[in-house]
Design an enzyme around this catalytic site. Sequence first.
Site, PDB file in Angstrom:
ATOM      1  N   SER A 187       1.127  -0.852   0.180  1.00 55.65           N
ATOM      2  CA  SER A 187      -0.143  -0.392   0.329  1.00 55.65           C
ATOM      3  C   SER A 187       0.910   1.449  -0.005  1.00 55.65           C
ATOM      4  CB  SER A 187      -0.953   0.254   1.193  1.00 55.65           C
ATOM      5  OG  SER A 187      -1.660   1.398   1.064  1.00 55.65           O
ATOM      6  N   CYS A 188       0.492   2.133  -0.806  1.00 53.99           N
ATOM      7  CA  CYS A 188       1.098   3.690  -0.269  1.00 53.99           C
ATOM      8  C   CYS A 188      -0.028   4.456  -0.611  1.00 53.99           C
ATOM      9  CB  CYS A 188       1.622   3.816  -2.182  1.00 53.99           C
ATOM     10  SG  CYS A 188       1.815   3.548  -3.678  1.00 53.99           S
ATOM     11  N   TYR A 189       0.467   6.057  -1.670  1.00 48.86           N
ATOM     12  CA  TYR A 189      -0.762   7.258  -0.770  1.00 48.86           C
ATOM     13  C   TYR A 189      -1.988   6.699  -1.951  1.00 48.86           C
ATOM     14  CZ  TYR A 189       3.284   8.919   1.069  1.00 48.86           C
ATOM     15  OH  TYR A 189       4.409   9.397   1.599  1.00 48.86           O
TER      16      TYR A 189
END
Length: 105
Positions: free
Chosen positions: A62-64
């Site tokens: 997961s990132c932004y």
Amino acid sequence: MSFKEITPQQAWEMMQQGAILVDIRDNMRFAYSHPKGAFHLTNQSFLQFEELADFDSPIIVSCYHGVSSRNVATFLVEQGYENVFSMIGGFDGWCRAELPIDTAY
């Protein structure tokens, strides 16, 4: 072999079955809030991650917003991890789905 893309809801369901969610956002954002139970994956924590995850462990990145996670998912596949997923929408999507978060406030 490549990674698969999944929704935040699918990620949460997989976590309930033992999948590892790694959050690759910067230190400040992760410290402020992150998906409940997420591991903060950074260059500095990669060795710790390697001790935590087996090559066949389900790993969700997961990132932004779901873009940078694809690069890290590709990297993990290249390192030999076999069950890698990128979360569509990233932490933003996680929050929109109203899934559990850990916060500093």
